[in-house]
Write a protein that holds these residues in place. Sequence first.
Motif, mmCIF file in Angstrom:
data_model
loop_
_atom_site.group_PDB
_atom_site.id
_atom_site.type_symbol
_atom_site.label_atom_id
_atom_site.label_comp_id
_atom_site.label_asym_id
_atom_site.label_seq_id
_atom_site.Cartn_x
_atom_site.Cartn_y
_atom_site.Cartn_z
ATOM 1 N N PHE A 146 51.658 38.310 57.206
ATOM 2 C CA PHE A 146 51.852 37.180 57.615
ATOM 3 C C PHE A 146 51.486 36.627 58.875
ATOM 4 O O PHE A 146 51.995 37.164 59.445
ATOM 5 C CB PHE A 146 53.318 36.873 57.120
ATOM 6 C CG PHE A 146 53.890 36.738 55.620
ATOM 7 C CD1 PHE A 146 53.640 35.506 54.382
ATOM 8 C CD2 PHE A 146 53.752 37.981 55.029
ATOM 9 C CE1 PHE A 146 54.372 35.721 52.703
ATOM 10 C CE2 PHE A 146 53.779 38.081 53.696
ATOM 11 C CZ PHE A 146 54.151 36.917 52.945
ATOM 12 N N ASN A 147 51.555 35.596 59.333
ATOM 13 C CA ASN A 147 51.702 35.330 60.728
ATOM 14 C C ASN A 147 52.313 35.526 61.266
ATOM 15 O O ASN A 147 52.532 36.208 62.712
ATOM 16 C CB ASN A 147 51.437 34.119 60.415
ATOM 17 C CG ASN A 147 50.067 33.213 60.294
ATOM 18 O OD1 ASN A 147 49.888 33.436 60.221
ATOM 19 N ND2 ASN A 147 50.397 32.005 59.652
ATOM 20 N N ASN A 148 54.024 35.729 61.011
ATOM 21 C CA ASN A 148 54.956 36.018 61.640
ATOM 22 C C ASN A 148 55.835 36.224 60.829
ATOM 23 O O ASN A 148 56.395 36.170 59.331
ATOM 24 C CB ASN A 148 55.598 35.177 62.914
ATOM 25 C CG ASN A 148 55.839 33.636 61.989
ATOM 26 O OD1 ASN A 148 56.925 33.468 61.288
ATOM 27 N ND2 ASN A 148 55.193 32.713 62.756
ATOM 28 N N GLY A 149 56.962 37.279 61.541
ATOM 29 C CA GLY A 149 58.428 37.640 60.274
ATOM 30 C C GLY A 149 58.761 37.390 60.135
ATOM 31 O O GLY A 149 59.569 36.940 58.851
ATOM 32 N N SER A 150 59.196 35.327 60.615
ATOM 33 C CA SER A 150 59.731 34.503 59.359
ATOM 34 C C SER A 150 59.056 33.754 58.542
ATOM 35 O O SER A 150 59.537 33.154 57.565
ATOM 36 C CB SER A 150 60.244 33.467 61.418
ATOM 37 O OG SER A 150 60.639 33.440 61.972
ATOM 38 N N ALA A 151 58.094 33.553 58.788
ATOM 39 C CA ALA A 151 57.315 33.972 57.742
ATOM 40 C C ALA A 151 57.135 34.398 56.940
ATOM 41 O O ALA A 151 56.889 34.260 55.200
ATOM 42 C CB ALA A 151 55.797 33.540 57.534
ATOM 43 N N ALA A 152 57.596 35.463 56.689
ATOM 44 C CA ALA A 152 57.165 36.688 55.618
ATOM 45 C C ALA A 152 58.931 36.381 55.274
ATOM 46 O O ALA A 152 58.966 36.727 54.109
ATOM 47 C CB ALA A 152 57.337 38.028 56.314
ATOM 48 N N LEU A 153 59.905 36.820 56.284
ATOM 49 C CA LEU A 153 61.273 36.450 55.271
ATOM 50 C C LEU A 153 61.430 34.927 54.676
ATOM 51 O O LEU A 153 62.180 34.880 53.822
ATOM 52 C CB LEU A 153 61.899 36.356 56.569
ATOM 53 C CG LEU A 153 62.723 37.244 56.913
ATOM 54 C CD1 LEU A 153 62.914 37.032 58.125
ATOM 55 C CD2 LEU A 153 62.884 38.357 56.621
ATOM 56 N N GLN A 154 60.594 34.174 54.634
ATOM 57 C CA GLN A 154 60.602 32.598 53.903
ATOM 58 C C GLN A 154 59.867 32.393 52.562
ATOM 59 O O GLN A 154 60.480 32.076 52.143
ATOM 60 C CB GLN A 154 60.111 31.557 55.017
ATOM 61 C CG GLN A 154 60.237 29.879 54.607
ATOM 62 C CD GLN A 154 61.809 29.719 54.547
ATOM 63 O OE1 GLN A 154 62.522 30.129 55.552
ATOM 64 N NE2 GLN A 154 62.530 29.170 53.326
ATOM 65 N N ALA A 155 59.116 33.433 52.671
ATOM 66 C CA ALA A 155 58.198 33.511 51.582
ATOM 67 C C ALA A 155 59.323 33.858 50.091
ATOM 68 O O ALA A 155 59.189 33.615 49.325
ATOM 69 C CB ALA A 155 56.875 34.374 51.770
ATOM 70 N N LEU A 156 60.264 35.419 50.847
ATOM 71 C CA LEU A 156 60.812 35.921 50.211
ATOM 72 C C LEU A 156 61.739 35.164 49.841
ATOM 73 O O LEU A 156 62.779 35.089 48.758
ATOM 74 C CB LEU A 156 61.116 37.345 50.869
ATOM 75 C CG LEU A 156 62.099 38.035 49.823
ATOM 76 C CD1 LEU A 156 61.140 38.280 48.415
ATOM 77 C CD2 LEU A 156 62.660 39.568 50.590
ATOM 78 N N SER A 157 62.405 34.186 50.758
ATOM 79 C CA SER A 157 63.292 33.574 51.041
ATOM 80 C C SER A 157 63.229 32.024 49.297
ATOM 81 O O SER A 157 64.565 32.317 48.857
ATOM 82 C CB SER A 157 64.073 32.850 51.724
ATOM 83 O OG SER A 157 64.971 31.783 51.429
ATOM 84 N N GLU A 158 62.106 31.986 49.518
ATOM 85 C CA GLU A 158 61.863 31.250 48.250
ATOM 86 C C GLU A 158 61.235 31.512 47.167
ATOM 87 O O GLU A 158 61.035 30.908 45.901
ATOM 88 C CB GLU A 158 60.991 29.840 49.211
ATOM 89 C CG GLU A 158 60.388 29.143 50.294
ATOM 90 C CD GLU A 158 60.176 28.324 51.142
ATOM 91 O OE1 GLU A 158 58.918 28.790 51.069
ATOM 92 O OE2 GLU A 158 59.941 27.817 51.693
ATOM 93 N N ALA A 159 61.085 32.662 47.169
ATOM 94 C CA ALA A 159 61.018 33.409 45.987
ATOM 95 C C ALA A 159 61.924 33.250 44.957
ATOM 96 O O ALA A 159 62.998 33.383 44.959
ATOM 97 C CB ALA A 159 60.708 34.922 45.779
ATOM 98 N N GLN A 160 60.976 32.774 44.009
ATOM 99 C CA GLN A 160 61.907 33.278 41.740
ATOM 100 C C GLN A 160 62.548 34.280 41.501
ATOM 101 O O GLN A 160 61.697 35.629 42.644
ATOM 102 C CB GLN A 160 60.736 32.708 40.544
ATOM 103 C CG GLN A 160 60.585 31.384 40.927
ATOM 104 C CD GLN A 160 61.446 30.879 41.292
ATOM 105 O OE1 GLN A 160 62.075 30.705 40.328
ATOM 106 N NE2 GLN A 160 61.708 29.353 42.059
ATOM 107 N N GLU A 161 63.523 34.772 40.979
ATOM 108 C CA GLU A 161 64.062 36.290 41.287
ATOM 109 C C GLU A 161 63.111 36.829 40.325
ATOM 110 O O GLU A 161 63.038 38.399 41.257
ATOM 111 C CB GLU A 161 65.400 36.257 39.980
ATOM 112 C CG GLU A 161 66.368 36.967 40.365
ATOM 113 C CD GLU A 161 67.220 37.188 39.540
ATOM 114 O OE1 GLU A 161 67.569 38.060 38.703
ATOM 115 O OE2 GLU A 161 67.387 36.407 38.978
#
Length: 234
Positions: A146-161
């Motif tokens: 991902f472009n940065n760590g925040s983007a990686a975290l956001q992707a997991l946060s928004e992912a379905q279970e």
Amino acid sequence: MGALHVLSGGAARGLIARLREDFHQHTGRTIEARFGAVGLMRDRLLAGEACDVLILTQALIEELVVAGRVLPDSARALGLVRTGVAVKTGAPVPCLETPGAFKDALLAARAIYFADPAKTRAGTHLMQVFQRLGLMPELAPKLRFFNNGSAALQALSEAQEAEAQGVLVCTHMTEILATPGLQCAGVLPKSFELATIYTAAITARSEQPQAARALIEMLAAPEAVADRRADGFE
């Protein structure tokens, strides 16, 4: 009054968010902040983007002091930031206490999200760790950049279970703690850790140096130690 412009590594996102309201009450100014990989933020400054306060690694701030881009007497350390691992809230939390446990967690993961090694120091460091562990053949198909760590975290946060099952995110502790919907599994084992001191400074081109100094004083104040620790700064 005009907005105070901040360019910052993603590590300080939570700290800036915490201080926005107090800063506005004390100065009448809002904060307009951009966050991203520290190298990208440095490049934005050098390209001429408006910036009053710069929050980067200590090493980069020191380079910019020598280059005459920031005021040397304005630099204040905010603290040490370690690299950690996050999972989706409610997902099994892996053990990271030893190098062996960390290796097992990586091998058991379905996917590993982290900042692009071509763009970030944290990403480069993690790739080196994977290579040192001799795991690249097994891990290569699992790596997601991902472009940065925040983007990686956001992707997991928004992912379905179902999509989030077995996914690890490796990035700065400050970014992990600032992202809702995730649980911190812990920091990298000592032998593999990446610990970085972040520093705030006033840029030489700041049009609001007095307000910039006020923000830095709020960020680095002794009475703000508890807030900095809560946000992942040691």
